[in-house]
Enzyme design. Structure first.
Site, PDB file in Angstrom:
ATOM      1  N   ASP A  38       0.835  -1.197   0.000  1.00  0.00           N
ATOM      2  CA  ASP A  38       0.000   0.000   0.000  1.00  0.00           C
ATOM      3  C   ASP A  38       0.869   1.246   0.000  1.00  0.00           C
ATOM      4  OD1 ASP A  38       0.729  -0.799   2.686  1.00  0.00           O
ATOM      5  OD2 ASP A  38      -0.572   0.794   3.436  1.00  0.00           O
TER       6      ASP A  38
ATOM      7  N   GLU B  75       0.049  -1.076   5.737  1.00  0.00           N
ATOM      8  CA  GLU B  75       1.125  -0.567   6.596  1.00  0.00           C
ATOM      9  C   GLU B  75       0.984   0.928   6.850  1.00  0.00           C
ATOM     10  OE1 GLU B  75       5.261   1.016   7.483  1.00  0.00           O
ATOM     11  OE2 GLU B  75       3.837   1.549   5.908  1.00  0.00           O
TER      12      GLU B  75
END
Length: 461
Positions: free
Chosen positions: A85, A148
């Protein structure tokens, strides 16, 4: 062909794979059925797992929270942790943030440094070891998370809910070289206050806790905002500040421009929210919620990044001083929210930080809500993992004077035991993670490939 040469032979494949990964906009979005972080992160996770499968590795997707890619076997596992991400792209890029364009020897795109580029490089390092035929005594497992940047729900699911075993030793290529042996504690809080109904004023700025606010806006009636607008010219004489005024249907829109940076490196950025509040305070504006908010900033924040005016300017020998970042601000319908990201030294108790924050908030009638955080990380300098990775870095780069470092960033190293951040930024690389025009110099890939293939192999022997 030796191991490093084998890794370098995949250079063009690495470049192409990084470009393809960047083209997936993997910013977290509202959840969808079987896609807890939205379409983009799930698509990016699938891309990595499919790439690993095409190399002949065993792969598994865990509910689109996380996945892993396995090679080899053994009683112990060596882990490589990373994420697919990315943070929102922001504005004013000179190259499209999700195109993977190459210009002047650089690949541009959100996530090229954080963390898609490094993880693609590590995956090809794994392929080099596999194709070389060298024997490893341990399983090598790449663990990929899809959340994350915004909460670590991926690791909570993988290691927490599913109880997946922790590797014996691990690293994450999500910081800088050489080896990060200490990471400051992370604390994210929201200060809230509801004001009595008054003039309709809107304030908005920033887009994430962990990014220095690049843009901030105030929308106010033309009559009320005149005193602020009249002060803009004098305010802009300081070259650090860029404030503009625009008339809009009887209102004034006053915008402040700063410089984005990762919250762990606030010194690299310039906070547009703090600058806007400084303008309002210095203009002499009086009245209601806006005056109260500007006074709060003037007394408790100013343009500081160390929390001094809040009484939380802590520091220690191993990890340095506390940093404070105003990530976002919102005043809508008389409801104020200020989102703050703090990185505190590894030897400081978080309760001491919380006490200072709570007092500062209560002084202005604000409530404080803890949004999230991570405990500090500390792995001794003489630990086998730290020493082995330091030796690899020195051997490949020739930097014999290098020493392990401490950072304010928060990496997946905190998710498990016996894990440290290892790269990927080299000493002569600009740190533009979380900034516009994030880029990777292609010639750095050679060093990355050499370091990671050696590190993975030596840990797995």
């Amino acid at each position: 062909m030796n191991l490093q040469e084998k890794a370098l032979s995949y250079r063009e494949d690495v470049i192409n794979a990084i470009q393809e990964a960047i083209r997936i906009k993997s910013v977290e979005e509202p959840p969808l059925p079987s896609k807890p972080f939205g379409e983009g992160p799930a698509e990016a996770l699938k891309y990595f797992l499919d790439l690993g499968k095409s190399m002949g590795f065993e792969v598994e997707n865990f509910d689109n929270y996380a996945g892993h890619i396995d090679f080899g076997s053994g009683d112990e596992t060596i882990g490589i942790l990373g994420h697919v991400d990315v943070v929102p792209e922001g504005e004013d890029w000179s190259h499209p943030p999700y195109a993977g364009e190459i210009a002047d020897g650089k690949i541009y795109g959100r996530g090229v440094l954080d963390d898609k580029g490094p993880m693609i490089t590590c995956l090809y390092a794994m392929k080099a070891i596999k194709e070389s035929g060298l024997k490893t005594g341990k399983k090598i497992r790449m663990i990929l998370g899809a959340n994350e940047e915004t909460g670590w729900g991926c690791m909570d699911h993988y290691f927490g809910k599913l109880k997946m075993p922790q590797p014996a030793l691990s690293f994450t290529p999500d910081s800088t070289f050489p080896v990060t042996f200490a990471e400051k504690g992370i604390m994210q809080v929201i200060l809230k206050k509801k004001y009595e109904d008054g003039e309709k004023i809107r304030v908005n700025g920033g887009n994430a806790f962990n990014s220095v606010s690049e843009k901030a806006f105030l929308e106010i009636s033309e009559e009320s905002g005149k005193v602020i607008a009249d002060h803009v010219s004098a305010f802009n004489k300081n070259k650090n500040y860029t404030v503009e005024v625009e008339e809009k249907s009887g209102s004034l829109v006053i915008s402040s421009a700063g410089k984005s940076a990762h919250a762990s490196r606030v010194d690299k950025g310039y906070n547009a929210v703090s600058a806007l509040m400084k303008l309002i305070s210095e203009s002499g504006y009086r009245g209601g919620a806006l005056e109260d908010i500007a006074r709060f900033f003037s007394e408790k924040i100013q343009m500081e990044t160390d929390g001094k005016s809040m009484g939380i300017a802590f520091e220690d020998r191993d990890s340095g001083e506390l940093t404070l970042n105003i990530g976002m601000i919102s005043l809508e319908n008389n409801i104020l929210e200020i989102s703050i990201d703090i990185r505190y030294p590894v030897t400081i108790e978080k309760e001491a930080v919380l006490q200072g924050l709570e007092k500062s908030a209560s002084d202005f009638g604000m409530a404080m809500e803890i949004h999230g955080g991570k405990e500090p990380l500390y792995v001794p300098r003489d630990h086998f993992l730290v020493k082995t990775l330091m030796d690899v870095y020195k051997d490949v780069t020739g930097d014999s004077e290098a020493q392990p470092i401490a950072i304010g960033g928060g990496t997946y190293a905190r998710a498990i035991n016996n894990c440290v951040a290892f790269g990927s930024l080299l000493k002569d690389q600009e740190d533009n993670m979380h900034q516009k025009d994030e880029y990777l110099e292609i010639d750095k890939l050679d060093t990355w490939l050499k370091i990671y293939v050696e590190a993975i192999y030596k840990l797995s022997k």
